[in-house]
Design a protein around this motif. Sequence first.
Motif, PDB file in Angstrom:
ATOM      1  N   TYR A 426      91.544 -38.423  48.112  1.00 16.38           N
ATOM      2  CA  TYR A 426      92.057 -38.511  47.259  1.00 16.38           C
ATOM      3  C   TYR A 426      92.182 -40.323  46.964  1.00 16.38           C
ATOM      4  CZ  TYR A 426      93.023 -34.675  43.497  1.00 16.38           C
ATOM      5  OH  TYR A 426      92.774 -33.297  43.349  1.00 16.38           O
ATOM      6  N   HIS A 427      93.259 -40.961  48.240  1.00 12.93           N
ATOM      7  CA  HIS A 427      93.181 -41.946  49.007  1.00 12.93           C
ATOM      8  C   HIS A 427      91.726 -42.425  49.356  1.00 12.93           C
ATOM      9  CE1 HIS A 427      94.720 -45.464  51.000  1.00 12.93           C
ATOM     10  NE2 HIS A 427      94.499 -44.434  52.322  1.00 12.93           N
ATOM     11  N   TYR A 428      90.962 -42.028  49.367  1.00  5.58           N
ATOM     12  CA  TYR A 428      89.445 -42.523  49.812  1.00  5.58           C
ATOM     13  C   TYR A 428      88.906 -43.505  48.857  1.00  5.58           C
ATOM     14  CZ  TYR A 428      84.221 -42.413  50.480  1.00  5.58           C
ATOM     15  OH  TYR A 428      83.165 -43.144  50.767  1.00  5.58           O
ATOM     16  N   LEU A 429      88.769 -42.002  47.734  1.00  2.00           N
ATOM     17  CA  LEU A 429      87.882 -42.454  46.290  1.00  2.00           C
ATOM     18  C   LEU A 429      88.191 -43.928  45.509  1.00  2.00           C
ATOM     19  CD1 LEU A 429      87.417 -38.683  44.654  1.00  2.00           C
ATOM     20  CD2 LEU A 429      85.283 -40.243  46.387  1.00  2.00           C
ATOM     21  N   ASN A 430      90.333 -43.420  45.924  1.00  2.00           N
ATOM     22  CA  ASN A 430      91.012 -44.629  44.729  1.00  2.00           C
ATOM     23  C   ASN A 430      90.591 -46.034  45.647  1.00  2.00           C
ATOM     24  OD1 ASN A 430      92.203 -42.931  43.549  1.00  2.00           O
ATOM     25  ND2 ASN A 430      93.923 -42.765  44.302  1.00  2.00           N
TER      26      ASN A 430
END
Length: 716
Positions: A426-430
């Motif tokens: 999620y951190h990567y996608l965000n």
Amino acid sequence: MEFRRMDEQLASENKTLRTRPGSLLLGPTGARLWADYLDPQPGFSGRFDFIHKINLPLLYTVTANLTDSFEPCRATWMPSRLIMEYEGNRLALREEKFITWNDCAVSCQTWTNRSGEELALRLGVDGEKLRETAEGVLHGTFPIEHYSFDIAAAVAVSDPGLVREVRISPGESRRFVIAAALGIEGRDSRRTLEERAASYTNGSRSPERIVSDHQDEYGAWFGKAPSFRSSDPLLDRTWAYRWFLLRHNLADPQFGLLRHPLFYEGRSHKKSKAPYSKGGWEFSKLINLSVPLHLMDARWYHDPLYCEGALRNMADHPDDTGMFCCLTVDTVMHSFANFSCWAAYQLYLLHRNRETMARLLPTLKKQIASWRSVYGNERDELMIEYRHTRTGKEYQPSYWYFHRFPKNPKDPETYTHLKRVDRTVYHYLNTLGVAKLCAELGDPEADVYFRLSEQIREDILAKMWDEPTSFFYDLHYQTDEKAFVKNIVGFYPAWSQIVDERHDGLIGHLLDPEEFSTGCPFPSVSADCPAYSRDGGWMGHFIKGRNGCVWDGPTWPYTNSVALDALARESKRLGHRYDREFIRYLREYSFLHFFDRDLGRPGLVEHYNSATGEPLSDEQEYNHSFYIDLIVTHVAGLTVESDRLILDPVDAGLDTFVLDRVKIAGLNVKITYRRPGTPAEDPDVEEGYRLYINGAEAFSSRRLCRAELPLERLLK
């Protein structure tokens, strides 16, 4: 989509709660008012909620002297209304009832006296709360102790005599319309509520016209949704039901911390149904974990208002670190892991809502900074999860791997903090979503976020991937030792498209009957895990009760949607290697939307037994996954990038499909397919795979294939 067809398509007999036999469910919901369940009685008796969980036991009912019970009755549930029919030897009742968007509970009743004596009918209300203020109109207040609002109500009847008593002679039939309008005390005036209720009871419209007008008004919302039809009735019906799910869970409190519209995770609630009670968990609030899942589907709706509303509510009320949180009208709650920034970028790609995204961008940037501050560490960009509940996947066994899965998982001495795959993906996608929004909006920090996203990607691949077992694992938060538990989140890196040929063995785990291809795929942890429990207990104990959420084996629609997205993306990356597997599992996921795999019984709950498919929870119309996006992106094959449209469908084995009324950056988009040699049953669907832009053919191929079309050319 044509709503009246959908209304009939999803009709179900005696739709009820497993945990409350005899209760009846209601499809239409208001901006603030809805029915948790109805008693099998005329009117609105049962449990009713307003903005959040309230448990009002009674709005109004009608009592009859010739019967004490209206069971057994036949109840036909439809998205727009409930039809209740009672046939007794002394009387008959037919009732159509619904809740309107402006929070009116309306009942159109036809009574027939079949006995040899008079039938006496009387309106029943909570006499301590509602009093008659004019002929045929009652008004009052429901005090709500656990929220900052009280509920004002007005009830109107078409025959004022019903407030005291109406008598019907033997053999005679009479019709009545009753309506209750609810609002916020001090915000919605008595006169406004009385006028709303009286608009249904003043005799200006027949009951048939009232019902028909309501169908049109309720159905108008679906007029801005794309349409999909195919040679597979299971996919078609699930598509229709998923749009109903979004409308059913649409809310607009316009009060307190929720000033903008949003989608709830669900309208039902667990545990206490005691009148006016707050106890137990409820889904009817802003839950930031589910917001991006809503956006992935609802972004295809023609109006971005509802998706933007959820983002604006969170942006207006972050926690002290700037992090998006769960919200009620009164409280900023905790924060779950989520991919809202990435979903916001996906929303932008369809609507090109530059002004809104420019306003939101500073708060989206804060999500990256706050996560790094709260969950980050000095050695890498992997995110540490300190509370196993905060990724929404509580009790996943990897947290207890280093203590050999103890009998008591609530003992803090047996629990290990982890660098989690899901939170880090999620951190990567965000971060990538923020980078791409910056680039679109001309923000000079785009390169900063692109570099950070690449570092997150490298850390995931370098540290979380295990070459010998071909899987991604959570890590010990201090030592980076792998917790060798194959959680469903191990497929998230494929979903985020950060994998390459080095990771070709990953999908094999998803297809393995000894791991994730169970009787009801996909379990939340591999079936070969020592802590695997298909029905949600923990090492033989139901630590959260019969229906509790325990992510050690049951199947969740939430992660099915992500895993299916990953499977389709990997299939395309590998030359469509897994197309047949994708449609097989997509159909299994679709069947979860219908009880006992019966297309005449729609209903989706929170989680299921991963071996049998038995529903383990009882919160129907649960809205914590995505499905519409899977159909658009992978079955029809449409992906939208900043500068082009990409067509790349999986071969779902369909003879025909039509995706129509899609709007992208102001373009009207239609995609059709008819397999070569298939009879032309629909004259509007030509043979082959075709894309239409604003009614004109823009691409065609005899067979399903990949193609890229520059948006600049299409917009001319």
